[in-house]
Enzyme design. Structure first.
Site, PDB file in Angstrom:
ATOM      1  N   ASP A 501       0.797  -1.239   0.000  1.00 38.49           N
ATOM      2  CA  ASP A 501       0.000   0.000   0.000  1.00 38.49           C
ATOM      3  C   ASP A 501       0.822   1.277   0.000  1.00 38.49           C
ATOM      4  OD1 ASP A 501      -2.273  -1.659   0.338  1.00 38.49           O
ATOM      5  OD2 ASP A 501      -2.034  -1.597   2.495  1.00 38.49           O
ATOM      6  N   ASP A 720      -9.553  -8.257   6.915  1.00 35.21           N
ATOM      7  CA  ASP A 720      -9.039  -7.069   6.233  1.00 35.21           C
ATOM      8  C   ASP A 720      -9.361  -5.789   6.997  1.00 35.21           C
ATOM      9  OD1 ASP A 720      -7.988  -8.413   4.001  1.00 35.21           O
ATOM     10  OD2 ASP A 720      -9.942  -8.472   3.041  1.00 35.21           O
TER      11      ASP A 720
END
Length: 782
Positions: A501, A720
């Site tokens: 990310d 998640d």
């Protein structure tokens, strides 16, 4: 933890334009009294979204041709009012007022020595037309005094070999757009009169075709002498800076000395696996040439498995061909070596030293090409216990999964959770019980300041504004490197997955304040470089940088800037591009490894599948095609040929009753894609605890050319993100994309999130998700 942030781009056609402004030393100076002079190159890849409007990606190179400077401010004006900078850029802090665009340096790229350059850019939109800017300023000084640059002739080769009685070609173009048509002629300046211009002696370049390469053909007359003559040709014209091309006649009346080029001349071959080198010729032969690779003295376990006899012709002589070496399994503990001789009649021979990377517990063989080849994977006891406690979970509980170092406290661990050293000690134990086979253990390095800057579910503990980068280096990376470098772990193959990310957010998401801050301060780039410098220095540690996934970076406007960012980031590390072993895609995401029933080239009723709402003009339909293209682009940019790719297949199987059994018969492109795709998400932008997902391909070494492995980086069953707000001390926030009732945002087409209900914080065990993945596994779990 892996978030989807793909920005929709309409890419129908791609055009390019560029302009260069060459600097003159100006009378004005910077605050440091440096004489400013500059060279700016601007190029734009444009696409049309609808008649009369579209978007573009601008790539800019700023070169300092004056005194050294410590900061820079680049300015220019768009030629039309319809050209706009969209809030996505890299390498600079960008802003626009009216037609004026300004870019100022980041904290990490402000200093430019004389001759130094920096590559920067941004995404934009246009209405009407998209002409390139013509005048640039740096620190208030006009580059080149505001005058258009004098174009230079750019040739594809500075020298060519021309067979006697034959021809050879090169191409020519201009370095920048001329103000009017330019005629470029090629003439022999000196040398052998047998060498002449056969065609293309006069070429015309216009302000619109200046960047299109045109061909010049040289010829060598047949003669009876035995001299390999040479000649120099000038390629130039009025108003351009000329180029020089030298030509050498390959005389067929005498033996012309040639040699063989081998790259590299030393290779490491993992026991039970293979390694390669390439062969080409140094000059064009007059007839076909056979080059053989023969195994000589040394370890007989190393053999030439393919490419032992290669044929080179007068047309393919300069194209590298591959020789593959293999090392058979044996019971000794020696890292044997063997000399491979590369020969051809009449040519200077070459030798390659091949060294076996033994897997039988002897002295560590050093850094191997593929850490997964011939190895077994570490089984995390913490994850194994959770999986075994689930009904049916024992069938996959012994699968190797990665360990996430997602905060400083994870390094030491706790009474209930193993820390880094505890995992490595357990890996040593598993390696000892594993017999002669080496063991690979995987760790995710995931604690950059302003982590996961465009979402909330996986926000971290460190902030840029609170000394986060320094803490990342001293409290996080340094202790990890110190533990991994312990000699007790030197026999392990330690794989590190570097910061999911992070870098892709600097391409697509600078409109988010936390991403903009990470970009302007250099926190992400500096942090990734620091991690590479520390971890690459440990011989048995392997580094793979996260490269997002196809539904995030698969559009030209994202793909090419990402390649540039990866290169600029890694090239700035101490060991440069050698700092990385490869890149990983689909980390903790759900994109299918391959879509079996259609490709990006599939047409439905004369309509490209790219026009479907699901693909949305993306260039890729699955992770393997994306990773293959990314690898090629990275190698072309300057990364080494041995670069290896990984795909996280832990949750991208998409089996179960919803999986299609074949391609759709619909003639409607949207229906065809939706009925044919194995990825069953509501939208490719959905990323949190996806309903219907299943376990994907089990970890596999060398599954395809250019791929080191399919891996399970995201441990199946770990959430998640939370589907509601849950207070915690880890910095993790509530993200609505984890709420199954949320109707989405622009990043997922305002569709439902597709998330499972009642999910815990990211990284926590989520039994319902594990059962969902087990039930929908593909291949099925037996």
């Amino acid at each position: 933890m892996r978030l989807q942030r793909g920005l929709r781009k309409w890419a129908v056609t791609v055009t390019a334009a560029s302009v260069a402004a060459l600097g003159l030393v100006a009378g004005q100076s910077t605050a440091a009294n440096a004489a400013v002079a500059c060279d700016v190159t601007y190029s734009a890849n444009s696409w049309t979204s609808s008649p009369g409007q579209g978007g573009f990606t601008a790539n800019i190179t700023l070169k300092n041709t004056g005194d050294p400077i410590t900061s820079w401010n680049l300015g220019f004006d768009f030629p039309t009012t319809g050209q706009k900078y969209t809030p996505t850029g890299w390498g600079a802090n960008w802003s626009q007022s009216g037609t004026r665009v300004t870019g100022t340096n980041m904290s990490y790229n402000g200093s430019l020595s004389t001759g130094g350059s920096v590559s920067i850019g941004f995404n934009g939109s246009w209405t009407g037309s998209n002409p390139s800017p013509t005048t640039f300023t740096v620190n208030g000084v006009t580059c080149g005094g505001g005058n258009p640059a004098t174009p230079s002739v750019v040739t594809s080769a500075s020298s060519v070999a021309v067979n006697e009685g034959g021809t050879a070609t090169f191409t020519a173009k201009l370095s920048s757009a001329p103000s009017a048509n330019v005629t470029v002629t090629t003439t022999r300046a000196s040398g052998d009169t047998d060498l002449s211009v056969s065609s293309g002696g006069s070429l015309t370049f216009t302000p619109s075709n200046w960047n299109t390469a045109q061909t010049v053909t040289l010829a060598a007359a047949q003669d009876s002498d035995t001299t390999a003559g040479t000649a120099s040709f000038t390629v130039g014209g009025t108003g351009v800076t000329p180029a020089t091309v030298s030509a050498t006649e390959v005389d067929d009346d005498a033996v012309v000395e040639q040699s063989i080029i081998v790259t590299p001349t030393a290779v490491t071959v993992p026991e039970g696996a293979s390694a390669t080198y390439t062969v080409r010729l140094a000059a064009a032969p007059t007839s076909n040439v056979t080059v053989t690779s023969t195994a000589g003295t040394g370890d007989t376990n190393i053999t030439v498995s393919s490419g032992g006899s290669l044929t080179f012709t007068p047309s393919n002589w300069n194209t590298p061909q591959t020789v593959t070496l293999a090392a058979s399994e044996d019971s000794d503990t020696a890292n044997g070596s063997r000399t491979i001789t590369v020969t051809s009649t009449g040519l200077t021979s070459r030798t390659v030293t091949a060294t076996e990377a033994d897997n039988d517990g002897g002295t560590p063989g050093g850094h191997v090409e593929n850490p997964y080849a011939g190895a077994t994977g570490y089984v995390n006891p913490d994850w194994k216990a959770k999986a075994q406690a689930e009904p049916g979970g024992s069938a996959v509980a012994n699968t190797s999964t990665a360990v996430w170092m997602d905060r400083i406290a994870a390094i030491a661990g706790s009474s209930s959770v193993m820390g880094l050293r505890a995992h490595l000690d357990e890996a040593v134990r598993q390696d000892a019980a594993n017999g002669s086979t080496p063991l690979t253990v995987q760790f995710v390095i995931y604690d950059l300041p302003n982590r996961d800057c465009s979402a909330l579910a996986s926000n971290g503990e460190l902030l840029v504004a609170e000394n986060g980068l320094n803490r990342y280096k001293t409290e996080y990376i340094d202790p990890i490197a110190a533990i991994m470098s312990d000699s007790a772990y030197s026999n392990l193959r330690i794989v590190t997955i570097i910061e999911p990310d992070s870098l892709p957010n600097l391409v697509t998401n600078l409109s988010f304040p936390k991403c903009a801050e990470a970009n302007s301060t250099g926190a992400y780039v500096d942090g990734v470089r620091y991690a590479l410098n520390k971890l690459h220095a440990i011989t048995n540690v392997y580094t793979y940088i996260d490269a997002a996934h196809h539904a995030w970076l698969g559009w030209d406007s994202n793909f090419n800037p990402t390649v540039n960012l990866f290169y600029n980031t890694v090239a700035g590390a101490t060991a440069g591009v050698d700092s990385v072993d490869g890149f990983i895609v689909n980390t903790a995401n759900y994109g299918a490894t391959t879509e079996p029933y259609f490709t990006i080239n599939t047409m439905v009723n004369n309509t490209s599948v790219r026009q479907s709402k699901w693909i949305d003009w993306n260039w890729y339909v699955d992770e393997q095609s994306f990773a293959t293209a990314l690898r090629s682009a990275l190698i072309s940019k300057g990364f080494r040929n041995g670069l290896g790719m990984l795909i996280d297949t832990s949750r991208n199987g998409w089996g179960g009753t919803a999986r299609p059994s074949g391609p759709s018969t619909s003639t409607n492109v949207d229906e065809f894609v939706n009925q044919s795709r194995t990825d069953r998400r509501i939208h490719a932008g959905n990323w949190c605890n996806q309903s219907g997902a299943g376990l994907g391909a089990r970890p596999t070494a060398s599954p395809a050319a250019g791929f080191d492995a399919y891996v399970w980086i995201k441990p199946p069953g770990e959430s998640d993100g939370a589907s509601s707000d849950i207070p915690n001390d880890e910095g993790k926030k509530f993200d609505r994309m984890c709420d199954p009732t949320y109707h989405g945002n622009s990043l997922n087409g305002n569709n439902l999130s597709g998330a499972l209900p009642n999910s815990p914080l990211s990284g926590r065990w989520f039994s319902a998700q594990f059962q969902e993945l087990l039930r929908n596994a593909y291949p099925p779990v037996n």
